[in-house]
Structure formats: structure tokens, C-alpha cells
Enzyme design. Structure first.
Site: not given
Ligand code: AMP
Length: 196
Positions: A13, A88, A127, A129, A140
């Protein structure tokens, strides 16, 4: 245009959204980025958020919806926006629909970047991180299939879903996304013609 990017961690993404933003000239609204920035800032909200990120779970709906709404309010109504990582959950999707309705700018298309679990685990392992430990990654992915997959049906029923095969080179995947964009543009033009 208002577009939504759906896909599990590791689906690409980040890379694809950067290209799409450039292609259509959109503002990127990435909740993952916003949350990581909040954690870096060391604010009270950031400390709260940190615990959820570290565990690989989702930030609870009321908190993330509040944060999201705050960022959305900073954008102009006619901005092209790419929503990345939000919604989400179904309550988040409903909140997004509601917020956009108020602005008079509905979602025009949803891209679901699809990649098999085994391939995702392989990519994420490389990755490095600090929220990318294997147990956290697995959690996740489970959270994605439980909480976020229902959104795929939701947007399919609304006729907004574009499933994108996320396997291939960056160019191959982006070509599929571009095709989706052209379809959305065509549909938009047709419906605007009909109503005029
Ligand atoms: P991402 O970079 O989009 O994978 O987001 C990293 C982390 O941020 C996710 O694993 C969640 O813990 C949190 N997160 C991001 N977007 C949301 C969302 N819309 N609702 C809840 N948690 C989120």
C-alpha cells in the site's frame, strides 16, 4: 476523487499509494503515518496510541475516528484524497460515509490490494521496522481478516470495489490500479452526463 486503499500490512500500500498520489494529484491521508507521527511527538495521545501499535492491534474506533475526522477537516472539500489505512472496521466505514456526506464528496472507488498470507509474511520479515516482529505481524494479519475483510463485502455491495492483484513488479501492480482509475473516471463522467 475520494479513493480508499484497503489491504493488509505488506501488501504494498505504501509504495502504490505514493505512485497513485502523484498520478492523480491527491492528498495522502494515511492513518498509520498519522499514528506513528503522534507516537514520535511523545504527546499524551501518542503514548496512548503507542500501546496499541506495539501490540499489533487496532487503535479503538472512537479514538481513531476522532483523529481521522480532525485531519479530514483540514482538507478542502474538492481536494482529491487517498484514504490509506482508514477505514479498517465497519464502524469506521460508516463514520467515513457520514463525514464525506457532510462534505458532499462521497467515496468514488475502493482498491483492495490482495496478497496471499505466506507472501505477506515473507515480505514483512524483511522490512525490519520495530512493529514488525513475527508474532506482531501474525496478529496484525489476523486482525485484518477479522476486522477489515468485512469492509470488502461492504464496498462490493456499494459497487465501489476494485480488487487489485498485489503480486508482481511495482509497475505491474500500478498498471492494474491505473486501469481501475480509468474505470472510475469513466463511470463518474457517465453519471455526471446523466444528471445534467
Ligand atoms: P498501517 O501503517 O496502515 O499498517 O498502520 C499501522 C498500525 O496503525 C496498525 O497496525 C494499527 O495498529 C494502527 N492503525 C492504522 N490505521 C488504523 C485504523 N484505521 N484503525 C485502527 N488502527 C489503525
Amino acid at each position: 476523487m475520494r479513493l480508499v486503499f484497503l489491504g493488509p500490512s505488506g501488501a504494498g500500500k505504501g509504495t502504490q499509494s505514493a505512485r497513485l498520489i502523484e498520478y492523480i494529484g491527491a492528498t495522502h491521508l494515511s492513518t498509520g503515518e498519522i499514528l506513528r507521527e503522534a507516537v514520535r511527538s511523545g504527546s499524551e495521545e501518542g503514548r496512548q496510541i503507542e500501546q496499541f501499535l506495539a501490540a499489533g492491534g487496532l487503535v479503538p474506533d472512537p479514538l481513531i475516528i476522532q483523529i481521522f475526522a480532525r485531519h479530514l477537516a483540514g482538507l478542502k472539500a474538492d481536494d482529491n484524497i487517498l484514504f490509506d489505512g482508514f477505514p479498517r472496521t465497519l464502524p469506521q466505514a460508516e463514520a467515513l460515509d457520514h463525514l464525506l456526506e457532510e462534505r458532499g464528496t462521497p467515496v468514488n472507488g475502493v482498491f483492495y490490494i490482495q496478497v496471499e498470507t505466506e507472501e505477506l509474511l515473507r515480505r514483512l520479515a524483511g522490512r525490519g521496522r520495530n512493529d514488525d516482529r513475527v508474532d506482531v505481524i501474525r496478529h496484525r494479519l489476523e486482525v485484518f481478516s477479522k476486522q477489515t475483510e468485512p469492509l470488502i463485502d461492504h464496498y462490493e455491495q456499494l459497487g465501489l470495489l476494485h480488487v487489485i492483484d498485489g503480486v508482481g513488479t511495482e509497475d505491474e501492480v500500478f498498471a492494474r490500479i491505473k486501469e481501475g482509475i480509468e474505470n472510475i473516471r469513466r463511470q463518474k463522467a457517465e453519471s455526471e452526463n446523466e444528471s445534467s
